[in-house]
Design an enzyme around this catalytic site. Sequence first.
Site, short mmCIF file in Angstrom:
data_model
loop_
_atom_site.label_atom_id
_atom_site.label_comp_id
_atom_site.label_asym_id
_atom_site.label_seq_id
_atom_site.Cartn_x
_atom_site.Cartn_y
_atom_site.Cartn_z
N ASP A 64 -9.72 112.20 60.17
CA ASP A 64 -9.28 112.23 58.83
C ASP A 64 -8.05 111.10 58.78
O ASP A 64 -6.89 111.68 58.67
CB ASP A 64 -8.75 113.72 58.33
CG ASP A 64 -8.22 113.68 56.88
OD1 ASP A 64 -8.61 112.63 56.28
OD2 ASP A 64 -7.70 114.59 56.82
N LYS A 66 -7.88 108.76 56.62
CA LYS A 66 -7.91 108.05 55.37
C LYS A 66 -7.63 106.47 55.11
O LYS A 66 -6.43 106.04 54.85
CB LYS A 66 -6.46 108.79 54.74
CG LYS A 66 -6.70 110.28 54.43
CD LYS A 66 -5.83 110.86 53.68
CE LYS A 66 -5.93 112.41 53.49
NZ LYS A 66 -5.95 113.20 54.59
N ASP A 69 -7.64 99.58 52.98
CA ASP A 69 -7.16 98.32 53.25
C ASP A 69 -8.17 97.47 52.60
O ASP A 69 -9.06 98.13 52.07
CB ASP A 69 -7.16 98.24 54.73
CG ASP A 69 -6.09 97.06 55.14
OD1 ASP A 69 -5.98 96.15 54.53
OD2 ASP A 69 -5.09 97.58 56.08
O1 C5P Z 1 -2.67 124.71 57.08
P1 C5P Z 1 -3.81 124.31 56.06
O2 C5P Z 1 -4.80 125.25 55.94
O3 C5P Z 1 -3.02 124.20 54.81
O4 C5P Z 1 -4.28 122.87 56.12
C1 C5P Z 1 -4.96 122.19 55.52
C2 C5P Z 1 -5.45 120.81 55.94
O5 C5P Z 1 -6.02 120.05 55.03
C3 C5P Z 1 -4.14 119.89 56.26
O6 C5P Z 1 -4.79 119.15 57.39
C4 C5P Z 1 -4.05 119.21 55.16
O7 C5P Z 1 -3.24 117.89 55.29
C5 C5P Z 1 -5.33 119.10 54.61
N1 C5P Z 1 -5.55 118.77 53.27
C6 C5P Z 1 -4.86 119.62 52.33
N2 C5P Z 1 -5.22 119.27 50.91
C7 C5P Z 1 -5.76 118.23 50.58
C8 C5P Z 1 -6.13 117.32 51.38
C9 C5P Z 1 -6.04 117.64 52.68
O8 C5P Z 1 -4.33 120.69 52.52
N3 C5P Z 1 -6.00 117.81 49.36
#
Ligand code: C5P
Length: 239
Positions: A64, A66, A69
């Site tokens: 991931d 992202k 560019d």
């Molecule tokens: O610990 P948690 O379950 O909150 O982690 C969720 C993961 O999903 C993290 O890596 C976070 O950066 C990612 N994420 C998110 N919401 C988004 C996009 C990505 O929580 N909209």
Amino acid sequence: MAAIQPSQRLFVALDTPDEARALALCGQLAGVVGGVKVGNELFTAAGPAGVARLGATGLPVFLDLKFHDIPNTVGRAVRAALALKPFMLTVHAAGGVAMMRAAAEAAAEAGAERPLLIGITVLTSMNDEALAATGVAGPVLGHAERLARLSRDNGLDGITCSAHEAPLLRAACGPDFVLVTPGIRPAAVGGDDQKRTVTPAEAVRLGADCLVVGRPITGADDPAAAARAVAAEIAEAGP
Ligand code: C5P
């Protein structure tokens, strides 16, 4: 749910800069979850060699990073990422049509090992006001739908979205488009900084194909047991 097999639906976010901790978690989670998500924090700390070591545990890697560019640079970055044989990788849909096509062309070079290309639409940290400040008019959801359609039409396999957005984006993009949803909290777990969370079963019912869960699993006393509980909730909720 074309491209995602039932056993691949749960990805655990390894949000740590500590490769040893990430490796230990992979050891505990192998055979229990569909794979692990490596984001910019761990990638920047552990490097591609570290990611390769995580992949060597046998767990599919959702890279991931992202990418966003110019098309040539993103195409080359995707090509470089193929060396890590990721299961999925992300690019920002806001990078535009030519950029997404360059990413898709590069990914196709992996042949049968082609990773799923997942578009980032609007970051959920953005609200309507924050989006307007960047010059994009209109509500977040409308813009997310526009970027989702653009992703589907230009070689991407799916997008990440909130489970709350999944029904609308599913209707817009069709049954074969992969919807990856973070913001998942098992019913038994309390809240943290995530807002508007859903349970694993709700996410499945709302149309998510692939669920990203971080701290409820990585922060549990027994991560494997926590992951098994989430996987069971997903399996019970349906195909
Ligand atoms: O610990 P948690 O379950 O909150 O982690 C969720 C993961 O999903 C993290 O890596 C976070 O950066 C990612 N994420 C998110 N919401 C988004 C996009 C990505 O929580 N909209």
